[in-house]
Design a protein around this motif. Structure first.
Motif, PDB file in Angstrom:
ATOM      1  N   ILE A 428       0.827  -1.213   0.000  1.00 18.66           N
ATOM      2  CA  ILE A 428       0.000   0.000   0.000  1.00 18.66           C
ATOM      3  C   ILE A 428       0.855   1.254   0.000  1.00 18.66           C
ATOM      4  CG2 ILE A 428      -1.769   1.286   1.249  1.00 18.66           C
ATOM      5  CD1 ILE A 428      -2.735  -1.319  -0.062  1.00 18.66           C
ATOM      6  N   GLY A 429       1.789   1.359   0.963  1.00 14.22           N
ATOM      7  CA  GLY A 429       2.648   2.535   1.017  1.00 14.22           C
ATOM      8  C   GLY A 429       1.852   3.826   1.045  1.00 14.22           C
ATOM      9  N   LEU A 430       2.221   4.738   0.146  1.00 12.78           N
ATOM     10  CA  LEU A 430       1.502   6.000  -0.020  1.00 12.78           C
ATOM     11  C   LEU A 430       0.461   5.919  -1.120  1.00 12.78           C
ATOM     12  CD1 LEU A 430       4.581   8.408  -0.019  1.00 12.78           C
ATOM     13  CD2 LEU A 430       2.945   8.108   1.851  1.00 12.78           C
ATOM     14  N   HIS A 431       0.765   5.137  -2.138  1.00 14.72           N
ATOM     15  CA  HIS A 431       0.064   5.236  -3.406  1.00 14.72           C
ATOM     16  C   HIS A 431      -1.333   4.632  -3.376  1.00 14.72           C
ATOM     17  CE1 HIS A 431       0.502   4.776  -8.066  1.00 14.72           C
ATOM     18  NE2 HIS A 431       0.039   5.968  -7.740  1.00 14.72           N
ATOM     19  N   LYS A 432      -1.561   3.642  -2.507  1.00 19.78           N
ATOM     20  CA  LYS A 432      -2.819   2.891  -2.604  1.00 19.78           C
ATOM     21  C   LYS A 432      -3.665   2.986  -1.348  1.00 19.78           C
ATOM     22  CE  LYS A 432      -1.608  -0.198  -6.322  1.00 19.78           C
ATOM     23  NZ  LYS A 432      -1.686  -1.550  -6.863  1.00 19.78           N
ATOM     24  N   GLN A 433      -3.482   4.038  -0.579  1.00 20.18           N
ATOM     25  CA  GLN A 433      -4.237   4.158   0.657  1.00 20.18           C
ATOM     26  C   GLN A 433      -5.739   4.281   0.407  1.00 20.18           C
ATOM     27  OE1 GLN A 433      -2.507   7.275   3.054  1.00 20.18           O
ATOM     28  NE2 GLN A 433      -0.507   6.290   3.131  1.00 20.18           N
ATOM     29  N   GLY A 434      -6.118   5.087  -0.568  1.00 17.45           N
ATOM     30  CA  GLY A 434      -7.540   5.231  -0.885  1.00 17.45           C
ATOM     31  C   GLY A 434      -8.145   3.935  -1.373  1.00 17.45           C
ATOM     32  N   PHE A 435      -7.374   3.180  -2.132  1.00 14.51           N
ATOM     33  CA  PHE A 435      -7.875   1.905  -2.645  1.00 14.51           C
ATOM     34  C   PHE A 435      -8.019   0.870  -1.534  1.00 14.51           C
ATOM     35  CE2 PHE A 435      -5.425   3.482  -6.499  1.00 14.51           C
ATOM     36  CZ  PHE A 435      -6.544   4.056  -7.070  1.00 14.51           C
ATOM     37  N   LEU A 436      -7.138   0.924  -0.531  1.00 15.80           N
ATOM     38  CA  LEU A 436      -7.274   0.005   0.591  1.00 15.80           C
ATOM     39  C   LEU A 436      -8.593   0.249   1.314  1.00 15.80           C
ATOM     40  CD1 LEU A 436      -6.099  -2.176   2.456  1.00 15.80           C
ATOM     41  CD2 LEU A 436      -5.028  -0.341   3.781  1.00 15.80           C
ATOM     42  N   ARG A 437      -8.958   1.505   1.474  1.00 15.62           N
ATOM     43  CA  ARG A 437     -10.247   1.823   2.099  1.00 15.62           C
ATOM     44  C   ARG A 437     -11.399   1.232   1.281  1.00 15.62           C
ATOM     45  NH1 ARG A 437     -12.531   5.484   5.493  1.00 15.62           N
ATOM     46  NH2 ARG A 437     -10.552   6.518   5.898  1.00 15.62           N
ATOM     47  N   GLU A 438     -11.327   1.388  -0.044  1.00 18.08           N
ATOM     48  CA  GLU A 438     -12.391   0.842  -0.886  1.00 18.08           C
ATOM     49  C   GLU A 438     -12.448  -0.678  -0.798  1.00 18.08           C
ATOM     50  OE1 GLU A 438     -12.516   2.346  -4.892  1.00 18.08           O
ATOM     51  OE2 GLU A 438     -11.695   4.280  -4.273  1.00 18.08           O
ATOM     52  N   GLU A 439     -11.278  -1.307  -0.697  1.00 19.56           N
ATOM     53  CA  GLU A 439     -11.236  -2.772  -0.644  1.00 19.56           C
ATOM     54  C   GLU A 439     -11.672  -3.315   0.708  1.00 19.56           C
ATOM     55  OE1 GLU A 439      -7.829  -6.267  -0.737  1.00 19.56           O
ATOM     56  OE2 GLU A 439      -7.628  -4.575  -2.118  1.00 19.56           O
ATOM     57  N   ALA A 440     -11.143  -2.755   1.794  1.00 17.32           N
ATOM     58  CA  ALA A 440     -11.345  -3.337   3.119  1.00 17.32           C
ATOM     59  C   ALA A 440     -12.547  -2.749   3.853  1.00 17.32           C
ATOM     60  CB  ALA A 440     -10.079  -3.151   3.962  1.00 17.32           C
ATOM     61  N   GLY A 441     -12.873  -1.479   3.594  1.00 15.04           N
ATOM     62  CA  GLY A 441     -13.967  -0.830   4.298  1.00 15.04           C
ATOM     63  C   GLY A 441     -13.505  -0.118   5.558  1.00 15.04           C
ATOM     64  N   ASP A 442     -14.322   0.812   6.032  1.00 12.21           N
ATOM     65  CA  ASP A 442     -13.952   1.638   7.175  1.00 12.21           C
ATOM     66  C   ASP A 442     -13.780   0.826   8.449  1.00 12.21           C
ATOM     67  OD1 ASP A 442     -13.883   3.960   5.696  1.00 12.21           O
ATOM     68  OD2 ASP A 442     -15.952   4.529   6.146  1.00 12.21           O
ATOM     69  N   ASP A 443     -14.640  -0.164   8.665  1.00 14.23           N
ATOM     70  CA  ASP A 443     -14.543  -0.930   9.905  1.00 14.23           C
ATOM     71  C   ASP A 443     -13.227  -1.703   9.972  1.00 14.23           C
ATOM     72  OD1 ASP A 443     -16.980   0.011  10.738  1.00 14.23           O
ATOM     73  OD2 ASP A 443     -18.102  -1.772  10.115  1.00 14.23           O
ATOM     74  N   ALA A 444     -12.833  -2.308   8.864  1.00 14.60           N
ATOM     75  CA  ALA A 444     -11.563  -3.039   8.849  1.00 14.60           C
ATOM     76  C   ALA A 444     -10.391  -2.086   9.039  1.00 14.60           C
ATOM     77  CB  ALA A 444     -11.413  -3.812   7.537  1.00 14.60           C
ATOM     78  N   LEU A 445     -10.453  -0.893   8.431  1.00 17.28           N
ATOM     79  CA  LEU A 445      -9.380   0.079   8.638  1.00 17.28           C
ATOM     80  C   LEU A 445      -9.322   0.543  10.088  1.00 17.28           C
ATOM     81  CD1 LEU A 445      -8.773   0.130   5.609  1.00 17.28           C
ATOM     82  CD2 LEU A 445      -8.692   2.615   5.748  1.00 17.28           C
ATOM     83  N   ASP A 446     -10.476   0.641  10.747  1.00 23.19           N
ATOM     84  CA  ASP A 446     -10.475   0.997  12.163  1.00 23.19           C
ATOM     85  C   ASP A 446      -9.745  -0.061  12.993  1.00 23.19           C
ATOM     86  OD1 ASP A 446     -11.833   3.333  11.704  1.00 23.19           O
ATOM     87  OD2 ASP A 446     -13.806   2.545  12.278  1.00 23.19           O
ATOM     88  N   VAL A 447      -9.933  -1.334  12.639  1.00 22.48           N
ATOM     89  CA  VAL A 447      -9.231  -2.401  13.339  1.00 22.48           C
ATOM     90  C   VAL A 447      -7.722  -2.265  13.107  1.00 22.48           C
ATOM     91  CG1 VAL A 447      -8.871  -4.899  13.472  1.00 22.48           C
ATOM     92  CG2 VAL A 447     -11.186  -3.981  13.265  1.00 22.48           C
ATOM     93  N   MET A 448      -7.324  -1.996  11.854  1.00 21.57           N
ATOM     94  CA  MET A 448      -5.903  -1.820  11.556  1.00 21.57           C
ATOM     95  C   MET A 448      -5.326  -0.653  12.343  1.00 21.57           C
ATOM     96  SD  MET A 448      -5.756  -2.397   7.424  1.00 21.57           S
ATOM     97  CE  MET A 448      -6.732  -3.679   6.623  1.00 21.57           C
ATOM     98  N   ARG A 449      -6.071   0.448  12.418  1.00 21.77           N
ATOM     99  CA  ARG A 449      -5.590   1.605  13.177  1.00 21.77           C
ATOM    100  C   ARG A 449      -5.460   1.285  14.665  1.00 21.77           C
ATOM    101  NH1 ARG A 449      -9.002   4.660   9.543  1.00 21.77           N
ATOM    102  NH2 ARG A 449      -7.719   5.981   8.194  1.00 21.77           N
ATOM    103  N   ALA A 450      -6.381   0.474  15.175  1.00 24.33           N
ATOM    104  CA  ALA A 450      -6.318   0.106  16.585  1.00 24.33           C
ATOM    105  C   ALA A 450      -5.070  -0.725  16.874  1.00 24.33           C
ATOM    106  CB  ALA A 450      -7.577  -0.673  16.977  1.00 24.33           C
ATOM    107  N   ILE A 451      -4.710  -1.612  15.956  1.00 26.48           N
ATOM    108  CA  ILE A 451      -3.481  -2.395  16.114  1.00 26.48           C
ATOM    109  C   ILE A 451      -2.270  -1.473  16.074  1.00 26.48           C
ATOM    110  CG2 ILE A 451      -2.040  -4.164  15.026  1.00 26.48           C
ATOM    111  CD1 ILE A 451      -4.667  -5.449  14.014  1.00 26.48           C
TER     112      ILE A 451
END
Length: 468
Positions: A428-451
């Motif tokens: 992901i790095g810098l380039h694909k952050q927006g796409f990760l959100r589209e792929e995983a969804g906000d709830d999954a990103l919240d879990v990643m942020r919590a880790i």
């Protein structure tokens, strides 16, 4: 949202007291020279970002731990650096800080040949490892193309040309030594081939891009060197026929080791760079591993199958020298393509889709690229549904960068709709952050942020990567 054209720079100041402390601890292992800093402030992405404030050349896990402790005491970011070959901006100091160069950590610590395992420091490269293993009859198969460090390959969950048979770094890393954000050293995993003991911290760190911990040692699976190896190239009238042939051979259960796609743009580039005479059509570059009889049977089956898909110019590379020349050319495709448009930069991306949707994904991508008029090339580890496209742009023309990013966004969203992922191996790095959100969804990103928050509450480990 489209991928960002310019990363957000939020530089944290590096206090002179930290540089003084690092100098006292590391002496000549610390550099603040402009040229050294600039070298560690660039990777193969198209982003331009100010360099880190200093570079520490670490030689041991203790060096890494001490550097991280000092940086943490001043709330200054630390970014692990290996070969510098990442493609999505993973190494860039978007919040300033200190680069920890691990290339001097290049010792092979233990070869457990009977268990087919090896433990290495993070700075060992894959070519170095296989050179050292040659006399054992074993080898490490993960081959991302660049002679990357094994620590970097683990951190980005690298893959490559052999993944269709041997898997990716995810399947081949058994244990790690990791320095956490407060300088503690933890060891994850064991030398056992499987475990049900607690959370799988090894898999958590593999692919974390240096944002959860800095990998300093890696224990890897090894494989027997194949008794026989054969390579072949086969040309096709168009990319669709080449991809359909690949799908057929995978669905037929043929245990091919490598099957790589190159489009006419990539073939032209490697012909010019490596002085080859390959037909400038879409082609598959294949390799077969096994016993002599098994390799012969695989090769005959694939040759007959390729004929059903209008394959032509089927040619064998029988000697090690011929095979090496072909694979070296394939690995040079990225650099070869850059030379086709002098002074250009490459906006490159990768996606991975279910094998049954691969032809649709690539064909639509090529149609869009042709219509846009930008020079491009396509290469793919098509045996596992993963492919790359590079758009060659003039860095002095912002409109070309914008067009490449628009094409990139269309490509990634297509992959997601087809049940795929925004990145099969680049990360992901810098380039694909927006796409990760589209792929995983906000709830999954919240879990990643919590880790991330639990392991790195100060946010000093490679900040600004994976998610903002």
């Amino acid at each position: 949202m489209n991928a960002p054209i310019a990363p957000k720079i939020l530089t944290r100041p590096t206090p002179p007291a930290l540089i003084d402390a690092l100098t006292a601890r590391f002496g000549a292992q610390l550099s603040t020279a402009q040229a050294v800093r600039e070298q560690h402030g660039r990777d193969e992405s198209p982003f331009d970002v100010p360099p880190p404030s200093a570079v520490v050349f670490c030689e041991s896990t203790q060096d890494v731990a001490d550097a991280v402790k000092l940086a943490a005491a001043h709330d200054v970011p630390v970014i692990a650096f290996g070969a510098g070959s990442s493609l999505e901006g993973q190494l860039l100091a978007v919040q300033g800080g200190i680069s920890l160069d691990l290339t001097r950590m290049n010792r092979i610590l233990d070869v457990a040949a009977a268990d087919m395992l090896v433990t290495v420091q993070a700075g060992v490269t894959r070519l170095q490892l296989n050179d050292e293993l040659r006399h054992t009859g074993l080898f490490f198969p993960i081959d991302p193309g660049a002679d990357a460090t094994l620590g970097g390959m683990a951190a980005t969950r690298a893959s490559g040309t052999n993944a269709v048979r041997y898997g990716t770094m995810r399947e081949n890393v058994l244990a790690l030594t990791v320095v956490l954000a407060d300088g503690r050293v933890v060891r994850t995993g064991t030398q056992a081939r499987k475990s049900s003991a607690g959370y799988d911290l090894t898999r958590l760190m593999v692919g974390s891009e240096g944002t959860l911990g800095i990998i300093t040692e890696v224990t890897l699976r090894l494989y027997p060197q194949p008794e026989a190896v054969a390579a072949a190239v086969c040309s096709f009238p168009d990319v669709a026929h080449a991809v359909d042939c690949t799908i057929a051979l995978i669905q037929a259960g043929i245990p091919i080791a490598r099957v790589e796609l190159m489009d006419p743009g990539a073939v032209r580039a490697v012909n010019a760079h490596d002085h080859l005479g390959l037909p400038e059509q879409p082609l598959l570059l294949m390799e077969f591993h096994g016993s002599p009889a098994g390799v012969r049977e695989q090769a005959e089956t694939v040759q007959a199958l390729a004929a059903d898909y209008a394959g032509s110019d089927f040619a064998w590379a029988d000697t090690p020298e011929e095979r090496t020349k072909l694979w070296k050319a394939r690995h040079h495709a990225y650099l070869s393509a850059l030379q086709m448009k002098p002074g250009c930069r490459c906006v490159t991306t990768d996606t991975c889709v279910p094998i049954s949707r691969l032809a649709e994904s690539i064909n639509d991508t090529i149609t869009e690229a042709d219509a846009a008029g930008l020079p491009y090339f396509v290469v793919g580890h098509v045996g596992d549904g993963n492919y790359h496209i590079g758009y060659l742009i003039d860095p002095a023309k912002p409109e070309e960068r914008e067009l490449a990013e628009r094409l990139n966004a269309q490509l990634v969203r297509r992959a997601l709709k087809l049940g795929g992922t925004c990145s099969g191996e680049h990360g992901i790095g810098l380039h694909k952050q927006g796409f990760l959100r589209e792929e995983a969804g906000d709830d999954a990103l919240d879990v990643m942020r919590a880790i991330k928050q639990a392991l790195d509450p100060r946010g000093i480990l490679n900040p600004g990567k994976i998610f903002a």
